[in-house]
Write an enzyme that holds these catalytic residues in place. Structure first.
Site, PDB file in Angstrom:
ATOM      1  N   THR A 116       1.851   9.007   2.431  1.00 20.78           N
ATOM      2  CA  THR A 116       2.717   7.866   3.445  1.00 20.78           C
ATOM      3  C   THR A 116       3.929   7.853   3.638  1.00 20.78           C
ATOM      4  O   THR A 116       4.330   7.537   4.859  1.00 20.78           O
ATOM      5  CB  THR A 116       2.440   6.396   2.564  1.00 20.78           C
ATOM      6  OG1 THR A 116       1.081   6.274   2.231  1.00 20.78           O
ATOM      7  CG2 THR A 116       2.823   5.309   3.406  1.00 20.78           C
ATOM      8  N   CYS A 117       4.761   8.627   2.719  1.00 17.07           N
ATOM      9  CA  CYS A 117       6.177   8.691   3.134  1.00 17.07           C
ATOM     10  C   CYS A 117       6.360   9.743   4.304  1.00 17.07           C
ATOM     11  O   CYS A 117       7.126   9.741   5.050  1.00 17.07           O
ATOM     12  CB  CYS A 117       6.898   9.114   1.890  1.00 17.07           C
ATOM     13  SG  CYS A 117       6.598   7.981   0.425  1.00 17.07           S
TER      14      CYS A 117
END
Length: 230
Positions: A116-117
């Site tokens: 996600t990052c």
């Protein structure tokens, strides 16, 4: 005469036997044993190599967790590191210097290179950095509990330029001081203690906007969410 000699020999033998009997008394042995017991006695209340045995209750307790940062709070100071793009040198900056007299958007990710990052959070701020600056933001910075080498490799892998400054909170100093530590030790990927995901706006070091996620969720800390809050 033979009888006299035999008597003398018997007397000598008896004398020698008496000496052997005296020598065989356990006085020396008992004294030695007594000394050993005397020395051994204190060891019952002392640990290895004579160190005092401390009760478990007397061991230092873990420090209390810091209060979670909130709107209106001043950001705690901490030293963060990064590799400068032009010369490639490792540099440091304090939170105080980063935010003094400026409007700064600071967002945190649980880990560099995590899905996600890497796919959403950081790219979103890179894409919206210009719009954030158009609304008066002086700097946009991403912080993570990773070392500066990992942060540099992450930046290079995504082709990030000067839009976002990638900062290493390698020892978790800032995350701990802000009360946003995230314990992922039980996860199979072995992330250990990281930071909760968040995005905030600080003006001269004071938090004006704070979008703090539950754990590593990604629901309200995007660049779009920050633009809406400005």
């Amino acid at each position: 005469m033979a009888t006299s000699a035999l008597a003398t020999l018997s007397a000598t033998a008896a004398t020698a036997a008496g000496k052997r009997l005296l020598l065989s008394r356990p006085t020396t042995s008992l004294a030695f044993t007594s000394r050993r017991l005397a020395a051994a006695g204190p060891l019952r209340t002392r640990g290895f190599l004579g160190a005092p045995i401390r009760a478990a209750a007397s061991s230092a307790s873990a420090p209390a967790a810091a209060k979670t940062i909130a709107v209106g709070d001043r950001l705690p100071d901490a030293t963060l590191s990064y590799f400068d793009s032009p010369d490639g040198e490792l540099k440091t900056v304090t939170v105080r210097d980063l935010t003094a007299g400026k409007k700064v958007v600071l967002f945190a990710v649980p880990g560099a290179f995590t899905p996600t990052c890497t796919q959403k959070h950081l790219p979103g701020f890179v894409a919206k950095a210009g719009e954030l600056r158009a609304k008066g933001v002086d700097a946009v910075a991403c912080v993570s509990v990773n070392d500066a080498f990992v942060m540099r490799a992450w930046k290079e892998s995504l082709g990030v330029g000067d839009e976002v400054l990638l900062l290493s909170d390698g020892n978790g100093e800032l995350a701990r001081a802000m009360g946003v530590e995230l314990d992922l030790s039980d996860k199979p990927v072995g992330l250990g203690v990281r930071s909760r995901r968040y995005a905030l706006l600080a003006e001269d070091g004071v938090v004006k906007v704070l979008n703090l996620e539950e754990g590593g969720a990604f629901t309200n800390s995007s660049a779009e969410d920050m633009l809406k809050a400005l």
